[in-house]
Design a protein around this motif. Sequence first.
Motif, short mmCIF file in Angstrom:
data_model
loop_
_atom_site.label_atom_id
_atom_site.label_comp_id
_atom_site.label_asym_id
_atom_site.label_seq_id
_atom_site.Cartn_x
_atom_site.Cartn_y
_atom_site.Cartn_z
N HIS B 366 0.86 -1.19 0.00
CA HIS B 366 0.00 0.00 0.00
C HIS B 366 0.90 1.24 0.00
O HIS B 366 1.81 1.35 0.83
N ASP B 367 0.65 2.10 -0.95
CA ASP B 367 1.47 3.32 -1.08
C ASP B 367 2.95 2.99 -1.19
O ASP B 367 3.80 3.66 -0.59
N GLY B 368 3.25 1.95 -1.93
CA GLY B 368 4.65 1.62 -2.17
C GLY B 368 5.34 0.93 -1.02
O GLY B 368 6.56 0.71 -1.08
N GLN B 369 4.60 0.62 0.01
CA GLN B 369 5.24 -0.03 1.15
C GLN B 369 4.60 -1.38 1.40
O GLN B 369 3.38 -1.56 1.19
N ILE B 370 5.44 -2.28 1.87
CA ILE B 370 4.93 -3.62 2.18
C ILE B 370 4.19 -3.55 3.51
O ILE B 370 4.77 -3.14 4.52
N ILE B 371 2.94 -3.93 3.51
CA ILE B 371 2.21 -3.93 4.77
C ILE B 371 1.92 -5.35 5.25
O ILE B 371 1.64 -5.57 6.42
N GLN B 372 1.98 -6.29 4.34
CA GLN B 372 1.83 -7.69 4.76
C GLN B 372 2.78 -8.53 3.91
O GLN B 372 2.94 -8.28 2.72
N GLN B 373 3.38 -9.52 4.54
CA GLN B 373 4.28 -10.42 3.81
C GLN B 373 4.16 -11.81 4.45
O GLN B 373 4.19 -11.92 5.68
N ASN B 374 4.06 -12.82 3.62
CA ASN B 374 3.91 -14.17 4.16
C ASN B 374 4.44 -15.19 3.16
O ASN B 374 4.60 -14.88 1.97
N LYS B 375 4.73 -16.40 3.65
CA LYS B 375 5.23 -17.47 2.78
C LYS B 375 4.24 -18.63 2.84
O LYS B 375 3.68 -18.95 3.89
N VAL B 376 4.10 -19.23 1.68
CA VAL B 376 3.11 -20.30 1.54
C VAL B 376 3.77 -21.46 0.81
O VAL B 376 4.42 -21.26 -0.23
N PHE B 377 3.64 -22.68 1.35
CA PHE B 377 4.10 -23.88 0.63
C PHE B 377 2.92 -24.43 -0.16
O PHE B 377 1.79 -24.51 0.33
N MET B 378 3.18 -24.82 -1.36
CA MET B 378 2.09 -25.30 -2.21
C MET B 378 2.67 -26.25 -3.26
O MET B 378 3.89 -26.35 -3.43
N GLU B 379 1.76 -26.93 -3.91
CA GLU B 379 2.21 -27.83 -4.98
C GLU B 379 2.00 -27.17 -6.34
O GLU B 379 2.95 -26.76 -7.00
N MET B 380 0.79 -27.01 -6.70
CA MET B 380 0.56 -26.45 -8.02
C MET B 380 -0.38 -25.24 -7.96
O MET B 380 -0.18 -24.27 -8.67
N ASN B 381 -1.39 -25.32 -7.08
CA ASN B 381 -2.36 -24.23 -6.96
C ASN B 381 -2.17 -23.54 -5.61
O ASN B 381 -2.17 -24.19 -4.56
#
Lengths: 245, 975
Positions: B366-381
Amino acid sequence: MQVQLIRRTLLGLVLGLLLLSTVAMGSCSGKYQVLLGQLQQQAKIMQNTDMLLDPYIRIQGLDKLNHKEYCKERPGAFPGKDALRGLSRWGFLQTLNATLGLVLHRLAAFQQKVCNLTKDKDQDWKTLCQAELYIRGIRNNIFCLTRLLNLNGSSEVFAPTWAGPRTLPWPTPSPGAFNRKIDGCKFLQGYHRFMHSVGQVLGEWEEGPSRTRRHSPFWAPQGRAGRTRPSRRAKRPMPRGLLPP
Amino acid sequence: MALFAVLQTTFLLVLLPLGTYQRKVSSEPLPLTPESLKVSINSTCQCLNLQWSVHNLPYHQELQIIVQIQISRIKTSNVVWVGNYSTTVKRNQVLHWSWESELPLECATHFVRIRSVMDDAKFPELKSWSKWSSWEEVDVQDSLGHDTFFLFPKDKLVEEGSNVTFCYISRSNQNNISCYLEGIQVHVEQLAPNVSTFHLSRVPFVRPKGTNIFCDVTQGEDPKGTILYVSKVLEELKDFSCETRDLKTLNCTWDPGSDTALEIQPSQSYTLFESFSQKKKVCKHRNWCTWQVSQDSQEMYHFTLMAENYLRKRTVHLVFKLTHRVRPMTPLNFFLENINSTNATMTWKVHPIGNSTFLCQVELHHDGQIIQQNKVFMEMNGKYLLSEMEPDTHYLARVRCAYGNHFWKWSEWIGRKFTTLEAAPLAALDVWRNVKSVPGGYNVTLFWKPLSKFHANGKIRFYNIAVENLDKPSQFNLSILAPSNNTALILHKYSYQIRVTASNSMGTSPASVIVISGDLGDKDIEEERVKGTEDGFSLSWKPQSGDAIGYVVEWCDHPQDPLCGLQWKKLGPNTTSTVITSDAFRPGVRYNFRIYEVSTKWIASLLEKKTGYSQELAPSDNPKVAMGSLTSHSFTLSWKDYSTESQPGFIRGYYVYLKSRMEQCTSGFERTVLSDAPANCEHKIDNPEQKTFTVENLQPASSYEVFVTPYTSTSKGPNGTFTKVTTPDEYTHMLIRIILPMILCILFITIVCYFKIQWMKEKCYPDIPDPYKSSVLSLIKSKENTHLTIMNLKDCIPDAIEVVNKPEGSKTQPLGIGKSLTETEFTKPATYLYLLPTEENPSDPGPCVCFENFTYNQAASDLGSCGHIPVPPDAPPSQLGLLNSPENLLKTLEKDYTNTLGEISAGETSLNYVSQLASPMPGDKDSLPTDPPVPAQCSEYKMQMAVPLGRASSPPSEDSSLSSIALLDQGEHYR
């Protein structure tokens, strides 16, 4: 330098328009005066050393030498004005076409080298590389004028030039690269002088296509029936110099 | 002795065969002697190529030898290089060796010879140098051709920074050959009679078409030259890296550095070589190359990247495991779903790589700044829920993925911008009012601040205003379209409660309440000065009542503008101080602050007033000073029109500067120096309200210059022009007191005289009655007494004539020159003609009224009121000729009456009245009578006579005042 740049840009624009006027239409103009006027204008522009000689000298680094002294046309390298005046119109146009073909060939070889070498293309390089297109424009007008003059029955018409890949072999190198640079300078000096003479001779063609026998389009063709390209072995004044790579 | 002879013979016999053997060995070629030495030239690399063989090796096995090579130039004794070359050799093997010459080989004859020695410990007996081969001469000058000038090397290719030696051969015995490097002459040294050299150090890259080196040999001919092609140095390969996106193709990249292409040298080529598979690929591009992963499950790869041009090679190595260099392709099918005011769901897919899982990184911006960041493990979808977003807010959601088995690099991002839905405004508006009392009510202007984006939760569409009369229950509502931030209301003199709310598409904000009291309760509160700083104004106040629910500080950002830019700051009930800051605050502008106390009934009442500057500046202008009460010792300065309120700082007082020629300042002033003025006297006034000042103790009749400038806490006012004042003379005042009444008196007398002039005239010189017009005549006529008439003078017969004699010397004596007329001497006393003698005593004329007429000559009038001008009776006409002609007479009449008597020459003395009845004073010789004789019994004036000093030739006219000249004619009677 800026004035020179503007001058070149304007020249490029004029020549580009002249070329486009011929190429874009896809067919030749049927008006003699239009074609003649274009040729005269093209010859006038191409006699300017800004088009070829000056950028060539700068690219080769010969501007550090006293090039005005040594960069003189080799006598006999290009037909003189009197020799051109002595030709029939057909012969004149064929000579001009052949000479320009030779210049194109040498220029293309030079450009190929330079264009591949120079990544940061400067204005001199661009001017030199565009000169090929301009000369092709002249040759197209020569073709159209010749065809117009030939409508009365002559079959001596050579085909227009085309901007396809250049397949002509690299000329035999002269003894040293330095001498080749000098030779190229002399060659282009002669070329510009030649185009000046061409412009003067074309200026005498104001009367129209039907004139005396000496200037008749049917004067001078000998044994060329059926050919569509001018012979390189024609016995008329031909340039002897070569543009170095 | 015999024994000694025997021993000597035996020794000689032993040595003799040894010497014979040695002679046999030396006569045969030694086994390591080089044979068949051949020397050739390679002009391109300026190399001497040596070729020889060793035929007489004593053994068949390969032997290690050292070959010593000696190279001479021009002559054999001029050895230019000696060196050893270690190699192995077999019997009859042809050996090759090359030597690169610094000097182009075409320019000088070279000589070469070699020898060798065994370098093998197994054959110590051969550890001695073989014989030198014979000198082998190399000279190519004869094969150069018939030209007269040659410059070498021809079109040589070197690397940037190399040292290059050039030489030329001149067969034309030209001595004045100049050689140039790019037009700059170089220093040439002679090597041989027809050979010269020059050396270039650390040659730079100039252009792809090569560096021009040429020599001017013959005037008028083309220069002879060569091209030195200087290549840029092929750089070390940097950032070489390989990775795969699908485990099928490897993509290797690197930083190629500078292009080394020249006219005679193409760009450097790049070749990729894999050691395990022994595969090689010539790369088509300058900075990247692809490599097809082999199908034989090759896990490890060892790549060598080689860059090469004509002069140099560069290599770089890279060893890796294929699965450790996996960078997935950019995710695809990225969508945002179920977007509401605070949440959204993002979904995506990845290109499958075997059965591997992927690690994906999700970011919300938002407004050029990261306000949320997270990592997700997944296979294809992939799927991820974005939450805790703000309503009506723009966001960017994006995702990238990495290979799950081993992290190498992230893929490129894929993302999308979106906007959350609106929600009802969160907070109440910040509302304030400006109340102005107007006849019959109030003019109330409501102001409110727009809600912050956080509180607005969407685009505010309009503002709702509900006005409720607290005294007479009634209410009306207003709706103001956004983005307006104020509205004006005209209310009666009641108490009103005003509720202001903001609305967007999803709802309405909480209300902001304000109450306008029916009684404004304006109080006269003294304004207090505050000092501002760069950080703002620090204000504090004393609570008035204990039940305040808050305070409001009000001010104008632009107090000089009509719109003022009203600002306010609301503070809590426990706050008694605050700092007011604003970007609009400017130095030199006075800001007024009002502090209100808000009661529990939302009624705001004025608590305190403050005023101050964020930064005080020097006064912008000086007062216009008026001068007054000027005396010889003082004057008063006044600048009552000077406004202190409009100054860029609080005026603290004034400086009065006084300049004079006095060395000492007058009392109350101190010596000081202004910035660009000579020394002045300065007086400081500390009271800004004091706008008059009296400068005292001045010198009379002296010039002073005075200048008044205000000062603030920062500085004084601008320099200005001094006003000049000159004190009057001390006595002038007194003189004025005396002279003025005198002038008034004279004026009064003059006026009185003017009005009384008829009276004076009547008293002093009444009109002479004309006997012919006398009323007596009429009486006579009426009585018809023809015998009665007026006696004509002509009819009179004189009875006595007195002749007056006058000496000649007195004729030209100017009257009054250095003497008064009374001092004029006459040789004889003037004698008067008694034309009308009385019967009683002709010599005594008796009392007579003397009348003088100033009309004729002022000089004459100066003689006295009744002066008698002596007339020389014997003056010849020639001597009186100045008036003989009428012209002279007129000229005389035109003379300036202001002529003094002394200036009047005898000739110029023109006319004098002589009383008809004037009688001489007997015995008065020397002067005119100071007491003129009073004609006795003169009842009336006699006819006046003009007596010219010369004979008048013109006849008298009837109307002329000179009619009395007729008397002069009478003068002729006594001729």
